[in-house]
Scaffold this motif. Structure first.
Motif, short mmCIF file in Angstrom:
data_model
loop_
_atom_site.label_atom_id
_atom_site.label_comp_id
_atom_site.label_asym_id
_atom_site.label_seq_id
_atom_site.Cartn_x
_atom_site.Cartn_y
_atom_site.Cartn_z
N HIS A 2 0.83 -1.20 0.00
CA HIS A 2 0.00 0.00 0.00
C HIS A 2 0.87 1.26 0.00
O HIS A 2 0.55 2.22 -0.71
CB HIS A 2 -0.93 0.02 1.22
CG HIS A 2 -2.03 -0.99 1.14
ND1 HIS A 2 -3.05 -0.89 0.24
CD2 HIS A 2 -2.25 -2.12 1.85
CE1 HIS A 2 -3.87 -1.91 0.40
NE2 HIS A 2 -3.40 -2.69 1.38
N ALA A 3 1.93 1.22 0.79
CA ALA A 3 2.82 2.38 0.83
C ALA A 3 3.49 2.58 -0.53
O ALA A 3 3.60 3.71 -1.01
CB ALA A 3 3.87 2.19 1.92
N SER A 6 0.91 3.94 -2.90
CA SER A 6 0.65 5.33 -2.56
C SER A 6 1.77 6.23 -3.06
O SER A 6 1.52 7.29 -3.64
CB SER A 6 0.48 5.47 -1.05
OG SER A 6 0.31 6.82 -0.70
N ASN A 7 3.00 5.81 -2.83
CA ASN A 7 4.14 6.60 -3.30
C ASN A 7 4.19 6.69 -4.82
O ASN A 7 4.50 7.73 -5.38
CB ASN A 7 5.45 6.01 -2.76
CG ASN A 7 5.61 6.29 -1.29
OD1 ASN A 7 5.08 7.25 -0.76
ND2 ASN A 7 6.34 5.43 -0.62
N GLU A 72 9.50 11.26 -0.16
CA GLU A 72 8.72 10.05 -0.43
C GLU A 72 9.34 8.83 0.25
O GLU A 72 8.65 8.03 0.86
CB GLU A 72 8.65 9.78 -1.94
CG GLU A 72 7.71 10.67 -2.68
CD GLU A 72 7.76 10.36 -4.17
OE1 GLU A 72 8.30 9.32 -4.57
OE2 GLU A 72 7.22 11.19 -4.93
N GLN A 75 8.75 9.05 3.92
CA GLN A 75 7.36 8.75 4.23
C GLN A 75 7.10 7.24 4.12
O GLN A 75 6.43 6.66 4.97
CB GLN A 75 6.42 9.50 3.29
CG GLN A 75 4.96 9.30 3.60
CD GLN A 75 4.06 10.07 2.63
OE1 GLN A 75 4.52 10.59 1.62
NE2 GLN A 75 2.80 10.12 2.94
N ALA A 76 7.66 6.61 3.11
CA ALA A 76 7.48 5.17 2.94
C ALA A 76 8.14 4.42 4.10
O ALA A 76 7.59 3.43 4.59
CB ALA A 76 8.08 4.71 1.61
N ARG A 78 8.44 5.47 7.07
CA ARG A 78 7.65 5.70 8.29
C ARG A 78 6.33 4.94 8.30
O ARG A 78 5.69 4.84 9.33
CB ARG A 78 7.37 7.19 8.45
CG ARG A 78 8.58 7.99 8.82
CD ARG A 78 8.25 9.44 8.97
NE ARG A 78 9.40 10.19 9.45
CZ ARG A 78 9.48 11.50 9.42
NH1 ARG A 78 8.46 12.22 8.95
NH2 ARG A 78 10.55 12.12 9.86
N GLN A 79 5.91 4.43 7.14
CA GLN A 79 4.66 3.69 7.05
C GLN A 79 4.78 2.42 7.87
O GLN A 79 5.78 1.72 7.80
CB GLN A 79 4.33 3.32 5.60
CG GLN A 79 4.02 4.49 4.70
CD GLN A 79 2.66 5.08 4.98
OE1 GLN A 79 1.76 4.39 5.42
NE2 GLN A 79 2.53 6.37 4.75
N PRO A 80 3.72 2.11 8.64
CA PRO A 80 3.77 0.85 9.40
C PRO A 80 3.73 -0.34 8.43
O PRO A 80 3.09 -0.27 7.38
CB PRO A 80 2.52 0.89 10.26
CG PRO A 80 1.62 1.88 9.59
CD PRO A 80 2.50 2.83 8.85
#
Length: 87
Positions: A2-3, A6-7, A72, A75-76, A78-80
């Protein structure tokens, strides 16, 4: 997944802006070359300064692109992590 999706979607949404920036740079470069070739260009000092400005503007665009990519990645990171369902 999903990450990553999303990215990828976020990166794709920025691509049209990047294309427009590159088209603008190409147009400016071609325009400067035609202007210079016509013999109607500015004096050497002004011409050098304009080239320096163009160079610095390209650096800003490139650095902004690198910053966006690193944001990006951060952020990726940091995604759980979502675990797949147990079998």
């Amino acid at each position: 997944m999903h990450a990553a999706l999303s990215n990828a979607l976020e990166r794709n949404s920025r691509l049209p802006l990047r294309v427009r920036q590159l088209e603008r740079r190409l147009s400016e470069s071609l325009g400067e070359q035609v202007w210079h070739d016509s013999g109607l260009g500015a004096s050497v000092d002004i011409d050098q300064l304009q080239r320096q400005i163009s160079h610095l503007e390209r650096q800003v665009v490139d650095l902004q692109s690198q910053l966006d990519e690193r944001k990006e990645d951060l952020q990726a990171a940091r995604q759980p992590i979502v675990n797949s369902p147990a079998r």
